[in-house]
Enzyme design. Sequence first.
Site, PDB file in Angstrom:
ATOM      1  N   HIS A 141       3.323  50.138 -27.168  1.00  0.00           N
ATOM      2  CA  HIS A 141       4.174  50.644 -28.243  1.00  0.00           C
ATOM      3  C   HIS A 141       4.262  52.161 -28.095  1.00  0.00           C
ATOM      4  O   HIS A 141       3.349  52.800 -27.571  1.00  0.00           O
ATOM      5  CB  HIS A 141       3.525  50.265 -29.580  1.00  0.00           C
ATOM      6  N   ASP A 218      -5.283  49.684 -29.148  1.00  0.00           N
ATOM      7  CA  ASP A 218      -4.294  49.534 -30.210  1.00  0.00           C
ATOM      8  C   ASP A 218      -4.371  48.085 -30.679  1.00  0.00           C
ATOM      9  O   ASP A 218      -3.905  47.170 -30.004  1.00  0.00           O
ATOM     10  CB  ASP A 218      -2.909  49.861 -29.662  1.00  0.00           C
ATOM     11  N   GLN A 221      -1.660  44.575 -33.640  1.00  0.00           N
ATOM     12  CA  GLN A 221      -1.167  43.202 -33.610  1.00  0.00           C
ATOM     13  C   GLN A 221      -2.277  42.164 -33.497  1.00  0.00           C
ATOM     14  O   GLN A 221      -2.008  40.964 -33.640  1.00  0.00           O
ATOM     15  CB  GLN A 221      -0.196  43.026 -32.436  1.00  0.00           C
ATOM     16  N   LYS A 244       0.368  45.257 -41.703  1.00  0.00           N
ATOM     17  CA  LYS A 244       0.590  44.125 -40.810  1.00  0.00           C
ATOM     18  C   LYS A 244      -0.379  42.973 -41.075  1.00  0.00           C
ATOM     19  O   LYS A 244      -0.296  41.931 -40.427  1.00  0.00           O
ATOM     20  CB  LYS A 244       0.476  44.577 -39.350  1.00  0.00           C
ATOM     21  N   CYS A 384      10.261  49.702 -30.398  1.00  0.00           N
ATOM     22  CA  CYS A 384       9.414  50.866 -30.089  1.00  0.00           C
ATOM     23  C   CYS A 384       8.631  50.643 -28.802  1.00  0.00           C
ATOM     24  O   CYS A 384       7.446  50.989 -28.697  1.00  0.00           O
ATOM     25  CB  CYS A 384       8.468  51.170 -31.250  1.00  0.00           C
TER      26      CYS A 384
END
Length: 427
Positions: A141, A218, A221, A244, A384
């Site tokens: 991302h 990261d 997700q 999220k 993104c």
Amino acid sequence: MVTSDNITPPITTDNTSFSGRSIEEVRQDFPILARTVHDKPFIYLDSTASSQKPSSVIEAMSHYYQNYNANVHRGVYAVSEEATAAMEKARVKIARFINARQSKQIIFTRNTTESINLVAHTWGSANITNGDLIILTEMEHHSNLVPWHLLAQRTGARLEFVPVTDDGLLRLDIYAELLQQQPKLVAFTHMSNVLGTINPVQDMIAQAHAAGAVTLVDAAQSVPHLPVDVQALDVDFLCFSAHKMLGPTGIGVLYGKKALLEAMPPFMGGGDMIRTVKLREFTTNDLPWKFEAGTPAIAEAIGFGAAIDYLNALGMEAVQQHEREITAYAMEKLQEVAGLTIYGPDASQRGGVISFTLADIHPHDLASILDQEVGVAIRAGHHCAQPLMERYDLAATARASFYVYTVKEEVDILVQGLQKAQEIFHF
């Protein structure tokens, strides 16, 4: 990539059970799912961008504003102490959720993006110098690309990237070769927001450590969708966002190993991040407040804690299993649509994200038709992740994504909407 074939669809009965609760009972916890769009039931398939919120999260934030709204850490009166206790209780819940050793390792930020930028500005500026290598991947991302570009511009560091295969997997052989160049930092996504690919992060972290590198993951997700244990992963920094994972917008988390966080300079200056201030010098506060300048997002932290409670009640193993079933079903149903191409690995190697194109129909047109004709909300664009789009020679894709409230019948309506798009475009 996966292309269309004639595949018999599975039975659409949903047998999901979250700690004894049916999917129908879970859906009743989300008030927005009762609304209509264009006189049709609202079907939300954009949870990768931001999840919907259960009533318990909304009520927890409202209860704070109605009953003990006050600033934290500074007041000695009862209501302020209640607010402080509620916010710090949420920090403890989050620490336990990812199995951090101590709650002081949980730094509240605005979002995943700010968490990554915090590391780039503080740890990066103190440790990265001219010629140092930072390893990233092609599937990142922008939030895990641009901060490192900026750091490289400031310091003269160089960036190298792990390529992505046609099937949406990382070239781990190239990763091993890059590690031989002794990088200072390796930063990569746990799960791709475009391809859904779940990367082998534990092995990648171990390899990076063996090469002497610090690691940042990261996890925007992954933390919402599958069990994540920072101690088992042995990750140095891990970043994710509340919005999220059933929580509010405006708050995220940076987890870091204590020794690294203590050695890092502060990110921003102001109130709460200091112990003492004089005209010509200052000393910083203890963790975690050293990195939390100014009035924090108090209501959002409390809402985040309520979201953690909700996910814990469902059980993260059950959450992951539900998404596996929905994703496998969706992969099969979508492959029945002539001219549709799915990008990324098969269902066994991905989370609840499916990016696709349909013949020559622009993804933005697809998203508009799905919204207008069948009430389905999906995302369309580059998500993104423009370098990843370039890797597949694409300007954009359509993306459907799932969560705890998604049912197979909604996938069926998505497919019906795509077939309607074919009729409109005479395909």
